[in-house]
Design an enzyme around this catalytic site. Structure first.
Site, PDB file in Angstrom:
ATOM      1  N   ASN A 157      -7.307  -2.501  14.465  1.00 20.41           N
ATOM      2  CA  ASN A 157      -8.748  -2.950  14.318  1.00 20.41           C
ATOM      3  C   ASN A 157      -8.943  -4.035  13.283  1.00 20.41           C
ATOM      4  OD1 ASN A 157      -7.861  -2.087  11.922  1.00 20.41           O
ATOM      5  ND2 ASN A 157      -9.238  -0.471  11.682  1.00 20.41           N
ATOM      6  N   HIS A 167      -7.136  -4.649  10.659  1.00 22.29           N
ATOM      7  CA  HIS A 167      -7.114  -4.472   9.177  1.00 22.29           C
ATOM      8  C   HIS A 167      -5.598  -5.397   8.747  1.00 22.29           C
ATOM      9  CE1 HIS A 167      -4.464  -0.594   9.631  1.00 22.29           C
ATOM     10  NE2 HIS A 167      -3.757  -1.467   9.581  1.00 22.29           N
ATOM     11  N   ASP A 226       0.911  -1.097   0.141  1.00 25.04           N
ATOM     12  CA  ASP A 226      -0.213   0.015  -0.208  1.00 25.04           C
ATOM     13  C   ASP A 226       0.942   1.276  -0.043  1.00 25.04           C
ATOM     14  OD1 ASP A 226       0.829  -0.510   2.439  1.00 25.04           O
ATOM     15  OD2 ASP A 226      -0.921  -0.599   3.448  1.00 25.04           O
ATOM     16  N   GLU A 230      -9.526  -1.837   5.616  1.00 23.99           N
ATOM     17  CA  GLU A 230     -10.220  -1.606   7.026  1.00 23.99           C
ATOM     18  C   GLU A 230     -11.482  -2.402   7.051  1.00 23.99           C
ATOM     19  OE1 GLU A 230      -8.589   0.302   8.675  1.00 23.99           O
ATOM     20  OE2 GLU A 230      -7.802   1.913   8.137  1.00 23.99           O
TER      21      GLU A 230
HETATM   22  P1  PGA Z   1       2.540  -1.383  12.519  1.00 27.79           P
HETATM   23  O1  PGA Z   1       1.208  -1.415  11.561  1.00 27.79           O
HETATM   24  O2  PGA Z   1       3.544  -2.515  12.153  1.00 27.79           O
HETATM   25  O3  PGA Z   1       2.930  -0.140  12.228  1.00 27.79           O
HETATM   26  O4  PGA Z   1       1.994  -1.890  13.662  1.00 27.79           O
HETATM   27  C1  PGA Z   1       0.565  -2.551  11.241  1.00 27.79           C
HETATM   28  C2  PGA Z   1      -0.605  -2.298  10.415  1.00 27.79           C
HETATM   29  O5  PGA Z   1      -1.288  -1.389  10.621  1.00 27.79           O
HETATM   30  O6  PGA Z   1      -0.773  -3.266   9.297  1.00 27.79           O
END
Ligand code: PGA
Length: 243
Positions: free
Chosen positions: A135, A137, A67, A142
Site C-alpha cells: 500500500n 507504506h 519499527d 501507513e
Molecule cells: P516485506 O515487507 O519485505 O515483508 O514485503 C515490506 C514492508 O511492509 O515494508
C-alpha cells in the site's frame, strides 16, 4: 531518485550489499538504519557471508531499526528484535548493546517514542534500508501519515495486517498496533536504499518513483530525498518500466 532494476531477488540483494559494504568500509562506526520483512533477508545473508569470508567487522557499528510491534519483545519470535538477531546480529560481530529498536513492551508508550526520537537525533543513519508495503507504506507509516511525523504509535492498516499474517499462525495473532520511526526520521538519513521485489509491489513502486508526492502514498516523500536509490527486480519494476 536513482533506479536500479535487477533481473531477480538475488541480484537485488547483491546490489544492495555493494552499497552497504561501501558505507561500512568508509566508516567503521557508521549508523545503519535497518528494516525487517522478507525483502532485506537476502541483503543480510550477503552481509553475513562477507563477514565470514572477508572479516568485515561490525564491532563499532551502531544499528537502529525502523519499527516494532506494540506488545511484543525479544521473548516473542514474531518480534522485530528477535527477527534482527536471528537474521543478522547473531551472525556478525556487532555488539548487541549497539543495536537499537523501540521497546514494544514499554509501559509508557509516549515516553518510549520520545526516548527513541532523542536517540535518533544523536545517531543519524549513515544509510537507511527500506522495504515498501504493497500500500506504499515505509516502516509502519501507513497512508495518511504526516510527512512531518517522528517516532509514534500506529494502528496498522487492514492490508498490512493481512500481508503480515503469513508470518503468524493466524491473522488474529497479528498485533494491531506498532511503534514506528516517522517519515521525518527516515528522511533525516544521509543515504537511503529502498528494496522491492515481486509483482505485488509494482503499484507501490510506481507511486514511489513516478506518482504524485502525497501523504496517501508515504513512500512518495522519498522523491524529495537527495540520495535515495531504489533497487528492484523486473517484476516490481513492471509499471515504471511501462510508463
Ligand atoms: P516485506 O515487507 O519485505 O515483508 O514485503 C515490506 C514492508 O511492509 O515494508
Amino acid at each position: 531518485m536513482k533506479v536500479v532494476i535487477t533481473k531477480d531477488y538475488n541480484e537485488m540483494s547483491a546490489k544492495a550489499f555493494e552499497i552497504m559494504k561501501e558505507v561500512v568500509t568508509a566508516n567503521p562506526c557508521a549508523v545503519l538504519g535497518l528494516a525487517t520483512g522478507s525483502t532485506p533477508i537476502g541483503l543480510y545473508k550477503e552481509m553475513i557471508r562477507d563477514h565470514k569470508e572477508n572479516g568485515t567487522s561490525y564491532k563499532s557499528i551502531r544499528a537502529v531499526n525502523l519499527d516494532e510491534y506494540k506488545g511484543l519483545d525479544i521473548t516473542s519470535d514474531q518480534s522485530y528484535v528477535y527477527f534482527m538477531r536471528e537474521n543478522l546480529f547473531n551472525h556478525i560481530d556487532i555488539d548487541l548493546a549497539n543495536t537499537h529498536i523501540e521497546n514494544g513492551k514499554a509501559e509508557d508508550a509516549e515516553a518510549e517514542c520520545a526516548r527513541y526520537n532523542a536517540f535518533l537525533a544523536n545517531n543519524v543513519q549513515d544509510i537507511q534500508v527500506l522495504g515498501i508495503g504493497s500500500n506504499g507504506h515505509i516502516a509502519f507509516n501507513e497512508p495518511g501519515t504526516s510527512f512531518d511525523s517522528v517516532t509514534h504509535i500506529v494502528d496498522l492498516a487492514e492490508s498490512t495486517i493481512k500481508d503480515n499474517s503469513r508470518l503468524f499462525k493466524s491473522i488474529d495473532e497479528v498485533p494491531r498496533q506498532a511503534f514506528t520511526m516517522g517519515l521525518k526520521n527516515i528522511m533525516d538519513a544521509k543515504k537511503i536504499i529502498v528494496l522491492a521485489n515481486g509483482e505485488n509491489k509494482a503499484k507501490a513502486v510506481f507511486g514511489l518513483v513516478k506518482g504524485e508526492i502525497t501523504e496517501n502514498v508515504p513512500a512518495s516523500i522519498l522523491q524529495n530525498h537527495p540520495d535515495c536509490t531504489l533497487i528492484c527486480d523486473e517484476a516490481a519494476a513492471k509499471l515504471i518500466a511501462e510508463a
